[in-house]
Design an enzyme around this catalytic site. Structure first.
Site, short mmCIF file in Angstrom:
data_model
loop_
_atom_site.label_atom_id
_atom_site.label_comp_id
_atom_site.label_asym_id
_atom_site.label_seq_id
_atom_site.Cartn_x
_atom_site.Cartn_y
_atom_site.Cartn_z
N LYS A 64 53.60 33.04 22.03
CA LYS A 64 53.32 33.65 20.49
C LYS A 64 51.95 34.61 20.49
O LYS A 64 51.29 34.73 21.35
CB LYS A 64 52.87 32.16 19.47
CG LYS A 64 54.42 31.49 19.37
CD LYS A 64 54.18 30.71 18.03
CE LYS A 64 55.68 30.32 17.54
NZ LYS A 64 55.52 29.07 17.02
N ARG A 83 57.76 22.69 22.38
CA ARG A 83 59.25 23.67 22.08
C ARG A 83 58.60 25.09 22.74
O ARG A 83 57.86 25.77 22.61
CB ARG A 83 59.21 24.00 20.78
CG ARG A 83 60.27 24.97 20.39
CD ARG A 83 60.35 25.06 18.83
NE ARG A 83 61.52 26.01 18.36
CZ ARG A 83 61.59 27.24 18.37
NH1 ARG A 83 60.49 28.02 18.69
NH2 ARG A 83 62.53 27.90 18.01
#
Ligand code: HH2
Length: 285
Positions: free
Chosen positions: A219, A254
């Protein structure tokens, strides 16, 4: 601590589950287009299972900042061949649409990952009827606008209160608590400092009584901290975030890079288990 996803029960009391990511999309922020073709997506799922993923999260709609919703019919069209080929395998589907969720569950998916935490009023009924697993995630705003101006007083407290509220709503709608996992939604309506605080606040968020899922993989906050603008080159940073999250009590990670994450979480699990046995060295207290 167990997480029930239909007939599958994941025992997360001592270990962290690695959830692989496969995006059947042309435009996801780090793997967009690579697995858009069903054969490529199916092969990638098999590869991630072989690498140690216990569950694979398949999505047909990018939720990257600025993205537009994908109609339910198109999500279903993208997902159907992948789900049919993997029927019987542990698959969760990343969708905020009850229509897509119902179709995915009919094709054998065992969990729904809902980044809007039951924003679609029909979602709770669909999940409850199937006895499916459910991920409830925090997001401030919508993917289209969420990074414009995220604001919080105490981000960890506000996200915790939201997740507790959504857990109560899920239970009131007939979803068993043991089917629910919670997720602070790193990067979803969060500035860099908010995502860092949520990662640092993992232990507080993990104390809400349900398994905490953390999705930090590749991210942009990792890019901001390391100066790496290419998401596919945030590998080491993603592993560092995975180690912190697992050590601090997250139970589901995840991730895009399953093979590298599995040994990281095994070390974090062992260190977390040993923490209770660590005393204060004599003469230092
Ligand atoms: N992050 C993404 C998508 N779905 N779901 C949960 N529960 N938690 C997350 O952190 C999360 C999520 C974004 O990652 P990715 O799927 O790789 O990208 P895109 O949304 O662009 O498809």
């Amino acid at each position: 601590m167990i997480w029930r996803c239909r007939d599958r029960v994941f025992d997360l009391s001592e270990r962290t589950l690695v959830m692989g990511i496969v995006n059947v999309t042309p435009d996801s922020f780090s793997d967009g287009g690579r697995y858009f073709e069903p054969g490529a997506a199916i092969a990638r799922c098999r590869e991630l299972f072989a690498a140690g993923a216990e569950l694979i999260d398949v999505g047909a709609e990018s939720t990257r900042p600025g993205s537009e919703p994908v109609p339910a019919t198109e999500q279903r069209r993208r997902l159907a061949p992948v789900l049919d080929a993997l029927a019987g395998e542990p698959i969760s589907v990343d969708t905020a649409s009850a229509e897509v969720a119902a179709d995915a569950l009919a094709r054998g998916a065992c969990a729904i990952n809902d980044v809007t935490a039951l924003g679609d009023p029909a979602m709770a009924g669909v999940v409850a009827r199937a006895g499916a697993g459910l991920v409830l995630m925090h997001m401030q705003g919508t993917p289209r606008t969420m990074q414009a101006r995220p604001e919080y007083g105490d981000v960890v407290a506000e996200v915790a209160a939201f997740l507790a509220d959504r857990l109560a709503a899920a239970r009131a709608a007939g979803i068993a608590a043991e089917c629910v996992a919670l997720d602070p939604g790193i990067g979803f309506g969060k500035k860099v400092e908010h995502s860092v605080r949520l990662l640092a606040g993992t232990a507080a968020l993990a104390s809400l009584g349900r398994p905490l899922l953390v999705g930090a993989s590749r991210k942009s906050f990792l890019g901001a901290l390391t100066g790496e603008s290419d998401p596919s080159r945030r590998h080491e940073a993603s592993l560092a975030a995975a180690a912190i999250a697992a050590f601090e009590g997250a139970r589901i990670l995840r991730v895009h890079d399953v093979a590298a994450t599995v040994p990281v979480v095994r070390i974090a699990d062992a260190a977390r288990a040993a923490r209770g046995a660590v005393g204060t060295p004599r003469g230092l207290c």
